[in-house]
Write a protein that holds these residues in place. Structure first.
Motif: not given
Length: 224
Positions: A34-43, A124-134
């Motif tokens: 995604s555009h959010d590099l923070g996803v990599a940080d969390v991972t 691991v995703s952006k917070p608002y993509e958790e439910r859809r990706s799940y």
């Protein structure tokens, strides 16, 4: 200017999108590009906590990421993770996916090629993509257990970190549309959507937060 009502409605959707799973050790961590590099940080943080021995970074580019991540989402994620101390030997790349359906399909192939046995996925995703990706994982890769993870930030803090609150709310609205329509296309499992969430979604659409909605012809395609 974003009204108080729109912020309140966005918080309703934000809380609904999050699965509120407790991270636990899994066979592999899969970080959705995604555009959010923070996803990599969390991972990277989850890797260092021992939550997964292998990471797959998946994603090509999109109109949102083409300028921010010109070498591709997965490549930029990997570079960030290495900066944060993740060993290169623990990272697999999937650089072709341009949709969540492809993220899942192509990641499965990468793991099979690497002979990684998978019984559970830390997604691991952006917070608002958790439910859809799940929901898409449970439909498209039903044999594995799925544990969702994302940053612990609240909505306002997250929007500040991205630097564009309106884009974040637009994306939250778009993610809810996909939760609603993808099950009917065979691309995700059905999930209960409370009336309060639907009402907040409809108010945000009426307020103009529609730039990330799928047009009807695109919404008819699975794998979005």
């Amino acid at each position: 200017m974003i009204s108080a009502q729109s912020w309140a409605d966005a918080r309703i959707l934000w809380d609904y999108h999050r699965m509120h799973h407790d991270p636990r050790p899994c066979s592999v961590a899969v970080a959705l590009g995604s555009h959010d590099l923070g996803v990599a940080d969390v991972t990277a943080e989850l890797y260092h906590q021992g939550m997964a021995p292998v990471i797959v970074f998946t994603g090509s580019t999109s109109p949102t990421t083409r300028v921010r991540m010109p070498r591709g989402e997965a490549v930029h994620y990997r570079e960030r993770a290495l900066q944060l101390g993740v060993p290169d030997s623990a990272v697999l790349l999937e650089p072709r996916a341009t949709s969540t359906g492809e993220n899942i399909e192509f990641t499965k192939a990468v793991l099979e090629d690497a002979s990684v046995k998978v019984s559970s996925v830390l997604l691991v995703s952006k917070p608002y993509e958790e439910r859809r990706s799940y929901a898409m994982m449970r439909k498209l890769w039903p044999e594995v257990e799925v544990v969702c993870a994302s940053t612990s930030m609240g909505l306002e803090e997250y929007a500040d970190s991205i630097g564009d609150a309106r884009m974040v709310i637009d994306m939250i609205v778009g993610a809810l549309q996909r939760v609603l329509v993808l099950p009917g296309l065979g691309a995700a499992i059905e999930q209960e959507v409370p009336d309060s969430v639907v009402a907040a979604y409809e108010r945000l659409c009426a307020a103009g937060f529609t730039s990330r909605l799928l047009p009807i012809d695109v919404a008819a395609r699975p794998g979005t």
